[in-house]
Design a protein around this motif. Structure first.
Motif, PDB file in Angstrom:
ATOM      1  N   GLU A   4     -12.335   1.322   0.627  1.00 42.55           N
ATOM      2  CA  GLU A   4     -13.751   1.044   0.395  1.00 42.55           C
ATOM      3  C   GLU A   4     -14.128   1.133  -1.080  1.00 42.55           C
ATOM      4  N   GLN A   5     -13.547   2.081  -1.784  1.00 41.66           N
ATOM      5  CA  GLN A   5     -13.978   2.350  -3.156  1.00 41.66           C
ATOM      6  C   GLN A   5     -13.139   1.647  -4.215  1.00 41.66           C
ATOM      7  N   GLU A   6     -11.858   1.369  -3.908  1.00 40.43           N
ATOM      8  CA  GLU A   6     -10.995   0.721  -4.899  1.00 40.43           C
ATOM      9  C   GLU A   6     -10.477  -0.636  -4.435  1.00 40.43           C
ATOM     10  N   ARG A   7     -10.800  -1.008  -3.205  1.00 41.36           N
ATOM     11  CA  ARG A   7     -10.342  -2.286  -2.635  1.00 41.36           C
ATOM     12  C   ARG A   7      -8.813  -2.365  -2.627  1.00 41.36           C
ATOM     13  N   VAL A   8      -8.197  -1.237  -2.293  1.00 42.36           N
ATOM     14  CA  VAL A   8      -6.736  -1.142  -2.211  1.00 42.36           C
ATOM     15  C   VAL A   8      -6.376  -0.480  -0.894  1.00 42.36           C
ATOM     16  N   TRP A   9      -5.427  -1.083  -0.175  1.00 43.36           N
ATOM     17  CA  TRP A   9      -4.955  -0.542   1.098  1.00 43.36           C
ATOM     18  C   TRP A   9      -3.580   0.079   0.881  1.00 43.36           C
ATOM     19  N   PHE A  10      -3.472   1.371   1.205  1.00 46.13           N
ATOM     20  CA  PHE A  10      -2.197   2.082   1.050  1.00 46.13           C
ATOM     21  C   PHE A  10      -1.395   1.966   2.344  1.00 46.13           C
ATOM     22  N   VAL A  11      -1.587   2.884   3.252  1.00 51.76           N
ATOM     23  CA  VAL A  11      -0.925   2.874   4.563  1.00 51.76           C
ATOM     24  C   VAL A  11      -1.937   3.376   5.580  1.00 51.76           C
ATOM     25  N   GLY A  12      -2.092   2.647   6.684  1.00 49.37           N
ATOM     26  CA  GLY A  12      -3.054   3.036   7.705  1.00 49.37           C
ATOM     27  C   GLY A  12      -2.415   3.377   9.030  1.00 49.37           C
ATOM     28  N   ASN A  13      -3.268   3.664  10.002  1.00 49.50           N
ATOM     29  CA  ASN A  13      -2.850   3.953  11.370  1.00 49.50           C
ATOM     30  C   ASN A  13      -1.925   5.157  11.456  1.00 49.50           C
ATOM     31  N   TRP A  14      -2.308   6.228  10.794  1.00 42.69           N
ATOM     32  CA  TRP A  14      -1.540   7.468  10.882  1.00 42.69           C
ATOM     33  C   TRP A  14      -1.711   8.094  12.252  1.00 42.69           C
ATOM     34  N   GLN A  15      -0.627   8.680  12.764  1.00 46.05           N
ATOM     35  CA  GLN A  15      -0.627   9.336  14.069  1.00 46.05           C
ATOM     36  C   GLN A  15      -0.078  10.754  13.901  1.00 46.05           C
TER      37      GLN A  15
END
Length: 359
Positions: A304-315
């Protein structure tokens, strides 16, 4: 994720309009649709897949789950054995709601308890005969792991010696080729049947194909109809799959190579671990010593703040305070070299610290 300028793991989601544009660009302007699985782009796709896999024919299915039920049922009818050799982490046991048993009347025989595909020795030592040995390449729920080529050949030979047919769950076969060191047709030639997916790595809408000899595909078309899979028209699925085979398939080897760079860089982060190391495909598992909700919140804040996606969907895992995510290295990740991956990871962990820091 769609609004991010850069993405490390995964692909930017596409809109309906973007997907329709791909279909329009792929379609023959004068072409006609398929009807109940015959003709049109479906026939083109089936010929294309059979050519890539070196099989006599291939059959389009709406889902891989349905395709695998047909393949296992066929093995049972030919051999007279209703038992199927399945890994406890295989897709039919973990993700298909026991369809092989409930719909097919089949029975699972575990092939190994190790987090890998079974060895030749384990197949030879099964305590009851199986009609089909199913090998998932790669074994996703063990970390996208593959056997090496010699191990695979030996395991197939052991199954044949025991009178079993061999079916390859190749939902992710396309990206397994670099590690195995042989083309897809050589892998398919080891088995009696192989299933491939059109959306997991190729970016299609949905759909799968079951490939093998003409006897298998005749049977597959009959049972596809019985299972309700002979859809009136599937040209959107076929066109998207053809686009993936043309544009995305040639890029997968590059993704697999770059996954090694990304995984090594991520493993250098404090408390991090990756598996396999190095990855066998362009996907691998990644652990960090924080709760999943904290990691997901930090990833969302970064996006949201940097417009960068790292890694999602952590479990969360069975170890308290340790979470796991699956990393997919695709086209967007090619923009990152190793130092940039490390720098992004450090910015991510800084946000994790701010989420966990008490007020």
């Amino acid at each position: 994720m769609r609004e991010c300028d850069r993405i490390l793991s995964g692909r930017r989601p596409t809109s309906l309009a973007e997907q329709l544009a791909v279909l329009a660009a792929t379609a023959d302007p004068d072409g006609l649709p398929d009807f109940y699985g015959e003709g049109g782009p479906v026939a083109t796709l089936e010929r294309r897949v059979a050519g890539l896999l070196g099989t006599a024919d291939a059959v389009l299915f709406p889902t891989g789950t349905m395709a695998q039920q047909v393949a296992m049922r066929y093995g049972a009818e030919l051999t007279g054995r209703t038992a199927v050799g399945l890994h406890p982490l295989s897709h039919p046991l973990v993700h298909e709601r026991d369809a092989y048993a409930v719909l097919g009347g089949l029975r699972a025989v575990p092939t190994t308890t190790a987090a890998r595909n079974p060895t030749a020795q384990e197949v030879a030592a099964l305590d009851e005969p199986v009609g089909t040995l199913l090998l998932e390449l790669p074994l996703r729920d063990a970390g996208f792991v593959l056997p090496d080529w010699d191990e695979l050949v030996a395991t197939v030979a052991a199954a044949r010696a025991a009178g079993a047919r061999v079916h390859i769950d190749g939902a992710r076969l396309w990206e397994s080729v670099p590690y195995l060191g042989h083309p897809a047709a050589a892998v398919a030639a080891l088995a009696d049947s192989v299933y491939v997916s059109f959306y997991k790595s190729l970016g299609g809408i949905s759909g799968a194909a079951l490939a093998g000899d003409e006897a298998l595909t005749r049977y597959a078309r009959a049972w596809r109809h019985r299972y309700g899979g002979t859809v009136f028209q599937q040209w959107p699925v076929a066109l998207a799959a053809l686009d993936g085979l043309t544009d995305e398939l040639p890029r997968l080897a590059g993704y697999v190579a770059h996954a090694r760079t990304v995984a090594e860089a991520l493993a250098a982060l404090p408390g991090a671990r990756v598996f396999p190391a190095p990855p066998h495909t362009h996907q691998f598992r990644f652990w960090l010593p924080y709760p999943a909700d904290v990691l997901n919140a930090a990833n969302l804040a970064l996006a949201e703040q940097e417009r960068v996606w790292f890694v999602g969907n952590w479990q969360d895992t069975e170890v308290p305070g340790l979470a796991m995510a699956e990393v997919t290295v695709a086209g967007p990740a090619l923009e990152y070299d190793a130092p940039q991956v490390v720098a992004l990871g450090e910015r991510f962990l800084h946000r994790v610290a701010s989420v966990t820091r008490p007020d």
